[in-house]
Design an enzyme around this catalytic site. Structure first.
Site, mmCIF file in Angstrom:
data_model
loop_
_atom_site.group_PDB
_atom_site.id
_atom_site.type_symbol
_atom_site.label_atom_id
_atom_site.label_comp_id
_atom_site.label_asym_id
_atom_site.label_seq_id
_atom_site.Cartn_x
_atom_site.Cartn_y
_atom_site.Cartn_z
ATOM 1 N N GLY A 215 0.813 -1.207 0.000
ATOM 2 C CA GLY A 215 0.000 0.000 0.000
ATOM 3 C C GLY A 215 0.842 1.250 0.000
ATOM 4 C CB SER A 216 0.087 4.620 1.314
ATOM 5 O OG SER A 216 -1.102 4.791 0.572
ATOM 6 C CB ALA A 217 4.305 1.439 3.533
ATOM 7 C CE LYS A 219 0.332 6.434 -1.899
ATOM 8 N NZ LYS A 219 -0.790 7.131 -1.254
ATOM 9 C CG ASP A 464 -2.259 6.388 4.132
ATOM 10 O OD1 ASP A 464 -1.570 7.133 4.837
ATOM 11 O OD2 ASP A 464 -1.815 5.420 3.506
#
Length: 485
Positions: A215-217, A219, A464
């Site tokens: 997921g957003s980790a 990024k 998030d």
């Protein structure tokens, strides 16, 4: 009569020579094959006729051996078995060995030539030495903080020393007691069946053997790629990302959980976790550029060991632009182990130099003499030092004024990144909550620890922020334990 005696003597001599030749053939040329024969019970009996060497955390053994008085004399015992099971694995007379018990079996069982007093000593004498000991890099306080933080929930924690690559904590939850598998008999086979049938899969090492969509980790990896490729030259400048953002070649709109993402800067996109900006930047970097970047962090490495084998973290090598956009925000087929995501945080904290993770500090004889010390070595230069400095500032902003506030520690520099990985049909499954972070004491010239936490059964909405709500407090507890050392 004398002639017959001579013939008989010559025949006996011939038989003696044949007997000696056959004995030499068996002992010198067929010994290995006979030893490996499953029907040869003597090899198994010999394996368990002496205590096994120990695995240590700090100066304290977390394993032992007990004499059962049975034919297979010594069985493995474990102190705080569920706490250290993701580190030690099990050594079972019925089911073999796993994890460190497997990777360092030759040392622990006394068969490794490095333990012998002279070269080729074991080959000549067909003997083995007392089992050696394996001293791990694990910190007891950090391991316990991670274990108690997960509190039986499905998930994992991996913590590294960014400057050396030492694995400071490795926790998988729920766990199990490896001692129930040590011996033989119905109690062991019943325990094996029960553990393997459990829906919670307690014997799965989620820290190094399970991969999750990050997921957003993820990024942080995409941001590093964009900065190194000069797709972004000023992290605080607006990007040309439209909102809504339509995935390339499709009519599908990529949503944002955060607000204010239209043309947001890279720094703002990291702080509030904008999907659109990071997906757009991943496409601008391009597949080749992203593959080069993720490889430097350890993705797509089939051979990573610590020395236990680590599952491959995946970033697809053949994708369309819409798939690349999703992969760049940790979705589509992108997956990572918690150890891999701890490596991402460690690379940022250590100025871009990613040290090879290792779980063994040193190997000793049974008397305590060191015979091997792996030491620290560079794995990859994951990003340019200037890129790492910019990402450090962005990750600090996430904690100080973004989605990672629950990881803040008074007086300590903490950088972090939240992530919630959605999965299932139409994202109907409960999201995985992620948090990756690092911490540096104000009076220290180097970071103390890098941490990755994933919680599978996070009771959170799909924003998030759930990574900050469920995983960040666990990371904070681990970081606090590291800073107290």
């Amino acid at each position: 009569m004398i002639r017959y005696i001579r013939h008989a003597a010559a025949f006996c001599l011939l038989l003696l020579v044949a007997l000696l030749a056959n004995a030499a053939r068996v002992q010198l040329f067929e010994a290995d094959e006979l030893n490996a024969n499953p029907a040869n019970r003597r090899t198994t009996i010999d394996r368990y006729d002496q205590p096994r060497g120990n695995i240590l955390v700090g100066d304290e053994p977390v394993t032992g051996s007990k004499d059962t008085g049975e034919q297979l004399a010594y069985e493995r015992t474990y102190r705080h078995g569920p706490l250290y099971a993701p580190v030690t694995g099990y050594a079972s007379q019925t089911y073999g060995t796993t994890l460190l018990e497997n990777a360092e079996d030759a040392i622990l069982s006394g068969t490794d030539p490095i333990l012998a007093p002279l070269p080729l000593w074991g080959d000549i004498t067909r003997s083995r030495q007392p089992g050696g000991d394996v001293v791990t890099t694990v910190d007891e306080a950090m391991q316990r903080a991670a274990y108690e933080g997960l509190d039986g929930r499905r998930g994992a924690v991996a913590a590294l020393d960014p400057s050396t690559g030492r694995v400071l904590a490795l926790v998988s939850s729920p766990s199990y007691d490896p001692e129930v598998l040590s011996g033989t008999g119905s109690a062991v086979t019943d325990a094996w069946t029960r553990l393997n049938r459990s829906a919670s899969r307690p014997m799965l090492n989620r820290a190094i053997r399970q991969t999750y969509p990050p997921g957003s980790a993820f990024k942080i990896v995409t941001a590093a790629a964009a900065l190194d490729a000069r797709v972004v030259t000023d992290p605080d400048a607006e990007t040309d990302t439209p909102s809504p953002y339509v995935l390339p070649g499709t009519s599908t709109t990529l949503p944002n959980e955060a607000r204010g993402c239209e043309k947001a800067s890279l720094a703002e996109a990291i702080r509030v976790s904008c999907n659109t900006v990071m997906a757009h930047l991943g496409v601008e970097v391009g597949l080749d550029g992203m593959l080069e970047a993720v490889g430097r962090f350890g993705f797509n490495d089939d051979d990573l060991t610590i020395p236990s084998r680590v599952a491959r973290s995946n970033f697809d090598t053949d994708m369309s632009d819409d798939q690349l956009a999703l992969s760049s925000i940790g979705q589509f087929d992108t997956t990572a182990t918690p150890l891999q995501m701890a490596m991402v945080a460690a690379a940022v904290a250590n100025g871009g130099d990613l040290r090879r993770p290792h779980l063994v500090d040193r190997v000793t004889t049974g008397d305590g003499d060191t015979v091997r010390r792996p030491g620290s070595e560079s794995y990859h230069q994951a990003m340019e030092p200037g890129t790492a400095q910019q990402l450090q500032r962005m990750m600090v902003d996430v904690v100080e004024s973004g989605t990672g506030a629950n990881a803040a520690i008074d007086g300590v520099t903490v950088g972090g990144k939240t992530g919630t990985a959605q999965h299932g049909v139409d994202n109907s499954g409960t999201p995985y909550a992620w948090f990756i972070s690092w911490a540096q004491a104000p009076d220290s010239g180097r970071p103390a620890v890098a941490v990755a936490v994933v919680v599978e059964d996070a009771s959170a909405d799909r924003a998030d922020i759930s990574g900050g709500g469920n995983a960040a407090p666990i990371a904070r507890a681990v970081m606090e334990a590291a800073l107290e050392n």
